[in-house]
Enzyme design. Sequence first.
Site, short mmCIF file in Angstrom:
data_model
loop_
_atom_site.label_atom_id
_atom_site.label_comp_id
_atom_site.label_asym_id
_atom_site.label_seq_id
_atom_site.Cartn_x
_atom_site.Cartn_y
_atom_site.Cartn_z
N HIS A 50 -0.56 -1.77 -1.92
CA HIS A 50 0.31 -0.58 -1.86
C HIS A 50 0.70 -0.23 -0.43
O HIS A 50 1.89 -0.11 -0.11
CB HIS A 50 -0.42 0.59 -2.54
CG HIS A 50 0.19 1.93 -2.28
ND1 HIS A 50 1.46 2.26 -2.73
CD2 HIS A 50 -0.27 3.02 -1.61
CE1 HIS A 50 1.74 3.51 -2.35
NE2 HIS A 50 0.71 3.97 -1.66
N GLU A 78 -6.90 10.13 3.57
CA GLU A 78 -7.11 10.72 2.26
C GLU A 78 -8.02 9.87 1.37
O GLU A 78 -8.92 10.38 0.73
CB GLU A 78 -5.73 10.86 1.59
CG GLU A 78 -5.75 11.53 0.24
CD GLU A 78 -5.88 13.04 0.36
OE1 GLU A 78 -5.61 13.55 1.45
OE2 GLU A 78 -6.25 13.67 -0.65
N ASP A 79 -7.79 8.58 1.33
CA ASP A 79 -8.46 7.74 0.32
C ASP A 79 -9.55 6.84 0.86
O ASP A 79 -10.31 6.28 0.08
CB ASP A 79 -7.41 6.87 -0.40
CG ASP A 79 -6.43 7.71 -1.19
OD1 ASP A 79 -6.84 8.78 -1.68
OD2 ASP A 79 -5.25 7.33 -1.28
N ASP A 140 6.41 5.69 0.10
CA ASP A 140 5.14 5.74 -0.62
C ASP A 140 5.42 5.97 -2.10
O ASP A 140 4.94 5.25 -2.98
CB ASP A 140 4.30 6.89 -0.02
CG ASP A 140 3.02 7.15 -0.80
OD1 ASP A 140 2.41 6.20 -1.29
OD2 ASP A 140 2.63 8.34 -0.90
MN MN Z 1 0.19 6.06 -1.00
#
Ligand code: MN
Length: 513
Positions: A50, A78-79, A140
Amino acid sequence: MLKPRPLKEIIGAMSSKDAADIALVSKAYEFAQTAHKDQKRYSGDPYFVHTAEVGYLLATAGMCPESTAAGLLHDTIEDAGVTPKTIEELCGKEVLSLVQGVTKLGALRYRGMERHTESLRKLFAATAQDIRVLIIKLMDRLHNARTLEHVPRDDKRKRIALETLEIYAPIADRLGMSVAKQELEDAAFPYAYPHEYEKTREAFTERKSENEKRLEKTEHDLKREFAEAGLRNFRTEARIKGIYSLFRKLERKKWDFSTIYDMRALRVIFPTVAECYTALGIIHGHWRPVPGKIKDYIAFPKPNGYQSIHTTIYTGDGGALEIQLRTEAMHREALYGIASHLAYKEVQSNPAQQKSGGLEWIRQFFPRLGKAKESPAPAQGGRTSTDVPSWVKELAHAQSGPEKPNEYMDTLKSDFFSHRVFVFTPRGDVIDLPLAATPIDFAYAIHSDLGNKMSGALVNGKLVSLDTALRNGDMVEIITKPSAHPSRKWQDIAKTNMAKKHIRAALAAMKKT
Ligand code: MN
């Protein structure tokens, strides 16, 4: 299982071949790959598929290396639990601020169409602060929309699809990014409105071969006519209308196909504007144009900057076909819109003039305009600085004195940033307030009880005085105390009538007791 797009393809797509720029993007690539190495997408593919794709899309759109690097890193905070400090050390402050901007946008909630979608669009734009953040977020979303089929739950898939149609595609349109707009729409359409999608697809397929034949024959005849007139330097391409945009048009036209001429269009791209007009003369000399369908967007560009000449001709087989004439520069701008301008390093301004012209607001959104780079990279598509649209130049070289901003900037300004600030509650809800609004206005905008019991306010986690002017994207938290109450001073501080009214009422009630 998909493999992430290789680094060399991303570098190949970059408009800059500068060693430092390539090094920056390479570092971001390697780092993001490691940071996401244990994570998977819904599809079962490595998560990095991604982020690598987002980086690639940004490079392809001609965005600067910092944006491409930020695209690669956009989910690491964030992830993957990466700290801002690590990103700053790795790629610098500019990339960090872009990544943080994208992370912040990710916290926004979309509650369906019954909410004010226009406010949300503005909010997105305003929160992004830097227009590049908005473009990274669009890319995104583009990749997420392309992979919607893997999202496991129907309701979630539908929510993402609707949000894409209602918020993201219109923003891409406003920024003149037509490729992104069409792709966002067409990826989301089947999941947002499955029934309507099926119906449109069937209608489209039925007429497909007829349309294709018409286009091929016209293209062939057109090339011959141009050649006879001595026009040789051009290229053609077929433009297929997006299926969502076709659906919208069919709805407007009550599903009467006989009035839709642009399911397919023929695009002819010339080196110069003069050749576009010559070609128009040749076309109208040979085919009969459909009355009322001639649009000169070269002389009169659309508000989002789009330029081309459109005409629709009767093709002699009972049908008609739209033809679009434009230059290479117009073509590139039509595809990538505002992103195509952000790639130009030759657009520079004299730092001494930066504060002039009353254009400060837009500089905030176009940081690159104020930044001097020494060697201009060769622009993609052979554009030279003379091709840079005048509004960008105007912006970059704003002299002292308020220059009249042109229509495009006006639209951008009034549509996106119009005299409002958008701030968040701690839960991520959006509150829309007038410029210079204070925490007092914020509290009363939520509830009069909250205002009446307010003893202090935190903005972005820091204690502030109650007369602080709120800024776009601020997260505001109101501290209450049972013993707190409004004071006379608040009446002067408050900017909204609603707050003033409630304060007056509370003061009057206190007097009585
Ligand atoms: Mn993303």
